[in-house]
Design a protein around this motif. Sequence first.
Motif, PDB file in Angstrom:
ATOM      1  N   PRO A  18       0.831  -1.210   0.000  1.00  0.00           N
ATOM      2  CA  PRO A  18       0.000   0.000   0.000  1.00  0.00           C
ATOM      3  C   PRO A  18       0.867   1.262   0.000  1.00  0.00           C
ATOM      4  N   ALA A  19       0.433   2.243  -0.770  1.00  0.00           N
ATOM      5  CA  ALA A  19       1.198   3.480  -0.899  1.00  0.00           C
ATOM      6  C   ALA A  19       0.253   4.633  -1.176  1.00  0.00           C
ATOM      7  N   TRP A  20       0.800   5.837  -1.125  1.00  0.00           N
ATOM      8  CA  TRP A  20       0.035   7.057  -1.384  1.00  0.00           C
ATOM      9  C   TRP A  20       0.842   7.967  -2.297  1.00  0.00           C
ATOM     10  N   ARG A  21       0.139   8.586  -3.233  1.00  0.00           N
ATOM     11  CA  ARG A  21       0.776   9.540  -4.126  1.00  0.00           C
ATOM     12  C   ARG A  21       0.222  10.937  -3.875  1.00  0.00           C
ATOM     13  N   ILE A  22       1.136  11.868  -3.653  1.00  0.00           N
ATOM     14  CA  ILE A  22       0.779  13.274  -3.503  1.00  0.00           C
ATOM     15  C   ILE A  22       1.067  13.965  -4.827  1.00  0.00           C
ATOM     16  N   SER A  26       1.538  22.241  -8.994  1.00  0.00           N
ATOM     17  CA  SER A  26       2.691  22.661  -9.790  1.00  0.00           C
ATOM     18  C   SER A  26       3.131  21.581 -10.766  1.00  0.00           C
ATOM     19  N   GLY A  27       2.637  20.338 -10.583  1.00  0.00           N
ATOM     20  CA  GLY A  27       3.068  19.209 -11.392  1.00  0.00           C
ATOM     21  C   GLY A  27       4.001  18.273 -10.676  1.00  0.00           C
ATOM     22  N   ALA A  28       4.485  18.657  -9.493  1.00  0.00           N
ATOM     23  CA  ALA A  28       5.343  17.785  -8.696  1.00  0.00           C
ATOM     24  C   ALA A  28       4.522  16.641  -8.120  1.00  0.00           C
ATOM     25  N   SER A  29       5.201  15.520  -7.831  1.00  0.00           N
ATOM     26  CA  SER A  29       4.525  14.398  -7.199  1.00  0.00           C
ATOM     27  C   SER A  29       5.495  13.644  -6.305  1.00  0.00           C
ATOM     28  N   ALA A  30       4.939  12.934  -5.326  1.00  0.00           N
ATOM     29  CA  ALA A  30       5.730  12.092  -4.435  1.00  0.00           C
ATOM     30  C   ALA A  30       4.950  10.815  -4.177  1.00  0.00           C
ATOM     31  N   LEU A  31       5.679   9.703  -4.071  1.00  0.00           N
ATOM     32  CA  LEU A  31       5.088   8.408  -3.761  1.00  0.00           C
ATOM     33  C   LEU A  31       5.665   7.923  -2.445  1.00  0.00           C
ATOM     34  N   ILE A  32       4.754   7.595  -1.492  1.00  0.00           N
ATOM     35  CA  ILE A  32       5.166   7.168  -0.152  1.00  0.00           C
ATOM     36  C   ILE A  32       4.530   5.824   0.145  1.00  0.00           C
ATOM     37  N   ALA A  37       6.780   4.092   6.213  1.00  0.00           N
ATOM     38  CA  ALA A  37       6.490   5.490   5.835  1.00  0.00           C
ATOM     39  C   ALA A  37       7.587   5.998   4.905  1.00  0.00           C
ATOM     40  N   THR A  38       7.901   5.185   3.888  1.00  0.00           N
ATOM     41  CA  THR A  38       9.099   5.361   3.074  1.00  0.00           C
ATOM     42  C   THR A  38       8.818   6.153   1.797  1.00  0.00           C
ATOM     43  N   LEU A  39       9.596   7.202   1.585  1.00  0.00           N
ATOM     44  CA  LEU A  39       9.533   7.953   0.337  1.00  0.00           C
ATOM     45  C   LEU A  39      10.154   7.118  -0.776  1.00  0.00           C
ATOM     46  N   ILE A  40       9.364   6.773  -1.765  1.00  0.00           N
ATOM     47  CA  ILE A  40       9.826   5.973  -2.898  1.00  0.00           C
ATOM     48  C   ILE A  40      10.284   6.863  -4.042  1.00  0.00           C
ATOM     49  N   SER A  41       9.565   7.955  -4.255  1.00  0.00           N
ATOM     50  CA  SER A  41       9.825   8.803  -5.411  1.00  0.00           C
ATOM     51  C   SER A  41       9.450  10.239  -5.089  1.00  0.00           C
ATOM     52  N   TRP A  42      10.223  11.169  -5.623  1.00  0.00           N
ATOM     53  CA  TRP A  42       9.835  12.581  -5.646  1.00  0.00           C
ATOM     54  C   TRP A  42      10.265  13.150  -6.988  1.00  0.00           C
ATOM     55  N   GLN A  43       9.281  13.603  -7.755  1.00  0.00           N
ATOM     56  CA  GLN A  43       9.526  14.226  -9.046  1.00  0.00           C
ATOM     57  C   GLN A  43       9.102  15.689  -8.971  1.00  0.00           C
ATOM     58  N   PRO A  44      10.038  16.609  -8.834  1.00  0.00           N
ATOM     59  CA  PRO A  44       9.683  18.038  -8.825  1.00  0.00           C
ATOM     60  C   PRO A  44       9.004  18.482 -10.105  1.00  0.00           C
ATOM     61  N   GLU A  45       9.347  17.827 -11.215  1.00  0.00           N
ATOM     62  CA  GLU A  45       8.652  18.001 -12.480  1.00  0.00           C
ATOM     63  C   GLU A  45       8.337  16.613 -13.021  1.00  0.00           C
ATOM     64  N   LEU A  46       7.305  16.524 -13.824  1.00  0.00           N
ATOM     65  CA  LEU A  46       6.891  15.244 -14.372  1.00  0.00           C
ATOM     66  C   LEU A  46       8.060  14.549 -15.070  1.00  0.00           C
ATOM     67  N   GLY A  47       8.362  13.328 -14.629  1.00  0.00           N
ATOM     68  CA  GLY A  47       9.419  12.540 -15.239  1.00  0.00           C
ATOM     69  C   GLY A  47      10.814  12.876 -14.782  1.00  0.00           C
ATOM     70  N   GLN A  48      10.963  13.854 -13.897  1.00  0.00           N
ATOM     71  CA  GLN A  48      12.288  14.282 -13.416  1.00  0.00           C
ATOM     72  C   GLN A  48      12.495  13.768 -11.985  1.00  0.00           C
ATOM     73  N   GLU A  49      13.076  12.572 -11.849  1.00  0.00           N
ATOM     74  CA  GLU A  49      13.222  11.912 -10.547  1.00  0.00           C
ATOM     75  C   GLU A  49      14.501  12.354  -9.839  1.00  0.00           C
ATOM     76  N   VAL A  50      14.369  12.715  -8.559  1.00  0.00           N
ATOM     77  CA  VAL A  50      15.551  13.102  -7.786  1.00  0.00           C
ATOM     78  C   VAL A  50      15.795  12.199  -6.571  1.00  0.00           C
ATOM     79  N   ILE A  51      14.917  11.245  -6.318  1.00  0.00           N
ATOM     80  CA  ILE A  51      15.112  10.306  -5.214  1.00  0.00           C
ATOM     81  C   ILE A  51      15.551   8.958  -5.779  1.00  0.00           C
ATOM     82  N   ASP A  52      16.666   8.438  -5.267  1.00  0.00           N
ATOM     83  CA  ASP A  52      17.131   7.109  -5.655  1.00  0.00           C
ATOM     84  C   ASP A  52      16.528   6.115  -4.663  1.00  0.00           C
TER      85      ASP A  52
END
Length: 329
Positions: A18-22, A26-32, A37-52
Motif C-alpha cells: 500500500p502506498a500514497w501519491r501526492i 505545480s506538477g510535482a509528485s511524491a510516492l510514499i 512510511a518510506t519515500l519511494i519517489s519525488w519528481q519536482p517536475e513530471l518525469g524528473q526523478e531526484v530520489i534514488d
Amino acid sequence: MANTSFSAVEKADFFGFPAWRIRSVSGASALIAERGATLISWQPELGQEVIDGYQDAAELENHIAYRSAILAPWAGRIKAGKYVFADSTQQLSLNEQGEALHGFLAGRDFQVKEKGAALTLETTVPAQEGYPGEFSVQVTYSLEEGSDKAQHLSLEICAKNTGKDPLPLALGWHPYVRFPGSSGISNYSLEIPARTKILADSQLIPLAGEAAYAGIKAPLHIDYLGNQKLDVSFRGLIPDEDGVVTTRVRDLASGAMLELTQEPADAPVIHIFTADNLNRDSRNSLALEPLSHLPDAFNRADARASLRLESGDIRRLYATLTYRKNNNQ
C-alpha cells in the motif's frame, strides 16, 4: 514563501505494498509507501526523478540500503548492539552483518492518520528485545512550490514516548538524492555548513569522547566530488540568517541544485554517504541524512541527557529537500 496547495492525495500501490501519491498543482509528485512510511519517489517536475529510492518489493521488504528510511529510535550503528540506560544493560538483536542498524521502523507498516494539505502516517512500536519501552511515530510529508518556482518536499518526524518510563530516543532520515539525467555523483559539488567532522573507526562507530571531534574550516566545500568516498557525520552546523542549516549539492553539468534544510535544534548532525558498494547502483546518488544524534549515541556520555525522553514527551525532526533547476533561482 511557499504554496502548499495540492491537486490530489491518492491511494496507490508499490509492487503490492500500500502506498500514497501526492500530486501538487505545480506538477510535482511524491510516492510514499506505508511500509516504513518510506519515500519511494519525488519528481519536482513530471518525469524528473531526484530520489534514488527502492525499485521493487524485495528492496522495500528487506530495506536494502535503507533508501529514504525513517530512523528511530536510533540512527546509524550501536556498537555490538549493546548499551546501558537507567543502570540496565540492553542487548539489541543484530542483522546478518552483526550490526544494530538504524532502528525499528524500516520493516513496520504505518497507517494513515491524516491526508489533505499533507500526508501523515503513524505507527506504535511495542517494547521488544533490547528496547523495553513503547513509543509512537508520526511521519508527515508535504509538497510546496516557492515564489521562485523552486520545488520543496518537507518532512516532519514526531516521536512520542507512550510508555511509563524514560527512553533513549534519536531520530533521522536516510534519503538518497540524484539529479535527473546524471549517470553518477562524480560531477557533483557539495557544500556542508559544518565546523566539526566526526572521526570514526572501521565499523563507523565514532571514537570515544572528545577524540571523535575534529575541527574543520567551515563551510566545507568539495568543488568536484570525483571518486572521493564519504561515509561521515558532521556537527557544529552553522545556521543561515533564517536560523536553518542548508547543505547544498550541485550538478556541475546542468547547473541544477539540491538542498537539504534542517533545524539545528532538532537535527544538529548531518551524515553524508557517497553510496559506495551498494547492492545496485553504487555511487549513483548521494545520501544526505539529517540526524538528531551521532551514531552510537546510546553509548556516549555526552549524548545521555539529550537522548532521554520522558514518558509522554515528544521529539521532532524537520527537514526539507529543495530542487532548483539552476543555481540562479
